[in-house]
Design a protein around this motif. Sequence first.
Motif, PDB file in Angstrom:
ATOM      1  N   TRP B 181       0.854  -1.188   0.000  1.00  0.00           N
ATOM      2  CA  TRP B 181       0.000   0.000   0.000  1.00  0.00           C
ATOM      3  C   TRP B 181       0.891   1.240   0.000  1.00  0.00           C
ATOM      4  O   TRP B 181       1.669   1.449   0.917  1.00  0.00           O
ATOM      5  CB  TRP B 181      -0.915   0.026   1.231  1.00  0.00           C
ATOM      6  N   ASP B 182       0.756   2.049  -1.046  1.00  0.00           N
ATOM      7  CA  ASP B 182       1.557   3.257  -1.157  1.00  0.00           C
ATOM      8  C   ASP B 182       0.776   4.451  -0.612  1.00  0.00           C
ATOM      9  O   ASP B 182       0.003   5.078  -1.331  1.00  0.00           O
ATOM     10  CB  ASP B 182       1.948   3.497  -2.619  1.00  0.00           C
ATOM     11  N   ASN B 191      -8.219  15.278   2.895  1.00  0.00           N
ATOM     12  CA  ASN B 191      -9.480  14.684   3.348  1.00  0.00           C
ATOM     13  C   ASN B 191     -10.168  13.918   2.232  1.00  0.00           C
ATOM     14  O   ASN B 191     -11.390  13.904   2.119  1.00  0.00           O
ATOM     15  CB  ASN B 191     -10.408  15.761   3.911  1.00  0.00           C
ATOM     16  N   ALA B 192      -9.358  13.256   1.394  1.00  0.00           N
ATOM     17  CA  ALA B 192      -9.920  12.469   0.299  1.00  0.00           C
ATOM     18  C   ALA B 192     -10.170  11.033   0.775  1.00  0.00           C
ATOM     19  O   ALA B 192      -9.413  10.126   0.473  1.00  0.00           O
ATOM     20  CB  ALA B 192      -8.984  12.503  -0.900  1.00  0.00           C
ATOM     21  N   GLY B 193     -11.205  10.860   1.562  1.00  0.00           N
ATOM     22  CA  GLY B 193     -11.556   9.527   2.065  1.00  0.00           C
ATOM     23  C   GLY B 193     -10.927   9.225   3.411  1.00  0.00           C
ATOM     24  O   GLY B 193     -10.306  10.089   4.032  1.00  0.00           O
ATOM     25  N   TYR B 194     -11.126   7.975   3.890  1.00  0.00           N
ATOM     26  CA  TYR B 194     -10.609   7.585   5.198  1.00  0.00           C
ATOM     27  C   TYR B 194      -9.084   7.753   5.236  1.00  0.00           C
ATOM     28  O   TYR B 194      -8.403   7.467   4.255  1.00  0.00           O
ATOM     29  CB  TYR B 194     -10.948   6.113   5.495  1.00  0.00           C
ATOM     30  N   ASP B 195      -8.578   8.159   6.373  1.00  0.00           N
ATOM     31  CA  ASP B 195      -7.134   8.345   6.541  1.00  0.00           C
ATOM     32  C   ASP B 195      -6.522   6.992   6.924  1.00  0.00           C
ATOM     33  O   ASP B 195      -6.336   6.672   8.099  1.00  0.00           O
ATOM     34  CB  ASP B 195      -6.881   9.394   7.624  1.00  0.00           C
ATOM     35  N   LEU B 196      -6.205   6.201   5.903  1.00  0.00           N
ATOM     36  CA  LEU B 196      -5.837   4.796   6.125  1.00  0.00           C
ATOM     37  C   LEU B 196      -4.546   4.623   6.924  1.00  0.00           C
ATOM     38  O   LEU B 196      -4.374   3.622   7.620  1.00  0.00           O
ATOM     39  CB  LEU B 196      -5.725   4.074   4.772  1.00  0.00           C
ATOM     40  N   GLN B 198      -3.664   5.935   9.572  1.00  0.00           N
ATOM     41  CA  GLN B 198      -3.917   5.878  11.020  1.00  0.00           C
ATOM     42  C   GLN B 198      -4.057   4.439  11.519  1.00  0.00           C
ATOM     43  O   GLN B 198      -3.782   4.142  12.669  1.00  0.00           O
ATOM     44  CB  GLN B 198      -5.190   6.675  11.378  1.00  0.00           C
ATOM     45  N   LEU B 199      -4.538   3.551  10.639  1.00  0.00           N
ATOM     46  CA  LEU B 199      -4.712   2.146  11.042  1.00  0.00           C
ATOM     47  C   LEU B 199      -3.413   1.527  11.520  1.00  0.00           C
ATOM     48  O   LEU B 199      -3.403   0.698  12.434  1.00  0.00           O
ATOM     49  CB  LEU B 199      -5.216   1.315   9.852  1.00  0.00           C
ATOM     50  N   PHE B 200      -2.318   1.888  10.871  1.00  0.00           N
ATOM     51  CA  PHE B 200      -1.052   1.178  11.092  1.00  0.00           C
ATOM     52  C   PHE B 200      -0.182   1.833  12.160  1.00  0.00           C
ATOM     53  O   PHE B 200       0.721   1.201  12.697  1.00  0.00           O
ATOM     54  CB  PHE B 200      -0.295   1.081   9.760  1.00  0.00           C
TER      55      PHE B 200
END
Lengths: 476, 476
Positions: B181-182, B191-196, B198-200
């Motif tokens: 995942w880049d 703010n273009a969609g979920y801030d992925l 943060q999951l990691f």
Amino acid sequence: MSVDGALLARRFADIIGGSRVLTDPEAMAAFQQDWRGRYRGSALAVLMPSSTQEVAALVKACVELQVAIVPQGGNTGLTGGAVAPDDRPAVILNLSRLNRIREVDARNNSLTVEAGCILAHAREAAEASQRQFPLLLGSVGSCEIGGLVSTNAGGTGVLRYGNMRELVLGLEVVLPDGRVWDGLRALRKDNAGYDLKQLFIGAEGTLGIVTAAVLKLHPQLNVSATAMVALAGVRQAVDLLRFMQEQVGNRIEAFEIMSRRQIELVLQHGHGLQSPMALDSPWYVLMEIADSSSQWDAVAELERTLEAAFDHDLLSDAVVATDVAKARRIWELRHNLSEANRHAGFTVSNDTSVPVSRLPEFIDRVTERIEQQLAGAQVCHAGHIGDGNIHVIAVLSRAVHATAEQCEAAATQVNLIVHAASVELGGSISAEHGIGRMHVARLERFKPALDLQMMRTLKQAFDPMNLMNPGKILRA
Amino acid sequence: MSVDGALLARRFADIIGGSRVLTDPEAMAAFQQDWRGRYRGSALAVLMPSSTQEVAALVKACVELQVAIVPQGGNTGLTGGAVAPDDRPAVILNLSRLNRIREVDARNNSLTVEAGCILAHAREAAEASQRQFPLLLGSVGSCEIGGLVSTNAGGTGVLRYGNMRELVLGLEVVLPDGRVWDGLRALRKDNAGYDLKQLFIGAEGTLGIVTAAVLKLHPQLNVSATAMVALAGVRQAVDLLRFMQEQVGNRIEAFEIMSRRQIELVLQHGHGLQSPMALDSPWYVLMEIADSSSQWDAVAELERTLEAAFDHDLLSDAVVATDVAKARRIWELRHNLSEANRHAGFTVSNDTSVPVSRLPEFIDRVTERIEQQLAGAQVCHAGHIGDGNIHVIAVLSRAVHATAEQCEAAATQVNLIVHAASVELGGSISAEHGIGRMHVARLERFKPALDLQMMRTLKQAFDPMNLMNPGKILRA
């Protein structure tokens, strides 16, 4: 699926009372469309709960009835995120009555407020305890905390204080199954497992309903100074920002760029506004530095720093405001921008970001492409240069774009140019306004497939029935 | 499940070469246990990839072979998060060879580094561009960026700059299925969609392997001043912090509390260290203020502020360091703490946080309970008071706790007292060290069931085969 509206209304009235269940079209009108009137939905009812428990009970009822839920705050969003869908039964759950300030803890620099609390009221509560809540944007008098959390709001303070995400310590959320998640912690450090609140910040209500938040407070500011600076190009503005950060550190409160053409439009339509300096340069920066320490001579420091910047060829000319009235006159140029552009023609505005270092390239690229492809278009620029967040504004000639359809087609063309250029340079198609309903297709076009798939995985895991604000961010 | 070790090694060697697949027990020894020697695992091999593509290929091989993966960086963690499980086939994936600095973008205040880059090297790269990367902790010379992201590291700079989470702009992650995942974006607003990403951050490698990060840089500091202050109680320390924030804003670089007993232990075992002031108060704060502006007279400002604080009865006495050598002598009291306590007896240390306003209550409560329940225990306190993060240190008498079993039992008792008190006051059982293997059962005991369930939902959604660092944070 057909739904008996009257039955539905009675069910909700049992939970929150009939007076807080709106079903009359006239009473619902203001809630059914966004404030700019661009998006209109067809919710079956508008529900006005006044406690977290009521929200939870309403969500449980919606789950049972398989009715979609659109959370709504001050309804000040720009992308249609709080508008109901047309293709399925839905209710608007307006949180404006959940507006209590639950706690100010000055010693912890924190403030606990409910989702419906208006930003201005949260800021006042902080000030009453000699603290500040630094988030600030145009709709300060009507936007609400729940919406600001759910859209990860930006505004003018991001350079110094970060986005809303950086200002949230804890959240209370009603989950898609109606359970209440109590994440209202007020801690600066907490590594006890996954940081679940991050899921809901910026999720635009698609994973749950934010009902309260613990916000981070900052020290108040006691001194400030404002200047307007003329520059030869955007590269100078970027270098000037860097130079100033080296000199005055994190005291830069605002650093806003405007192109000459944009300032000229403001003066032309701004009812007697005047520029404090000659408009003989292509670019201008309006800046403020501010500090808590009243021992610090902000005006002298700004003058000294700008003189040194001039010696380094980072600016052509500068005016430092020597009093509050003069500072206000400088900022009026910025604050009257939207109003002035509205008078100038059909305006297409964008909200993209790129790395700060790529701004010069980005601005050259979009300006050239828009002017080449749209006859008679004037391109203006204004924005938060320190955040890489430039609003590219195309003012289209009413002579060329006479009908609504022509305007709409031109707007689509401008948006595509701006979005494509920002993505080419490692940027975002939505810097601070979110995706909402407006940019769903655009997100699909520009986000890598893997990103979209990961977003869907999250949505599916937390809202498997797709009841929470369906059709926003991701296609329903 | 039985696994053919030799076959496995050949498979990995095909991807990264035999010299980077360790299977010899002696060669693996340093990777098989944490640096304090408290946890030991039994990985089948230690893999040393040197590119993201190699990590991805190794993960795909592990998926196929159904072998669990334990990501490891500098192996400096305190909770056993990088130790392999005993109950299933697993490999350690050590990222230390992925250590390139990919890009310094001074104009964007950002730095792109690979996961294996040592913190000290990242800081040096920032300094070479007249910037600073402000994260700082004891293991600066050996801890690595991937681990710091995965544990959301804290340290001494959190009060001013935030945790690692606030310093990450983008990530590159190898997902549990081996796809890359880049998310290496370098934006201040997106703010273009979920801030992925943060999951990691803070997921301790349980949702994917961080292979690179874009970090946020700050302006360098040019002036600083240090003081040591005597106080009547913890409440005064909290109020002094608030007073100083009102006076000097966000210039407080460090604000560390130590109890008199703790300082006495440091002096007793600290090989010639001396206190710059009489130890006749129960509490001391060591503080530093610092600024980018060389025009700011930090020493004069600190003296002025502390005098005003004295007039407000917020402190009993203060010493401001008039030169660098004196400042260093003050900070040596803090930096020699762990070493001194090791000599003083069997030491049980904790890492909890509470809201800053609840610190006085928390400290009274834990001190009283430990002294009541453990004969001969000396309780010391030291920590990051501005973050509400106090390390409660119980030094146990070797006379009472003679055997290893007695020490272990006493440690368990102390930890339970401290964890319970922090949770009672709205705090966290792990402020900055994470959960790892050490606190899995404790998390189950103190986290609400709904929080645990939401964490499991995330884990299940992104790592359905439970191959990524199983048994850390959540029970396998």
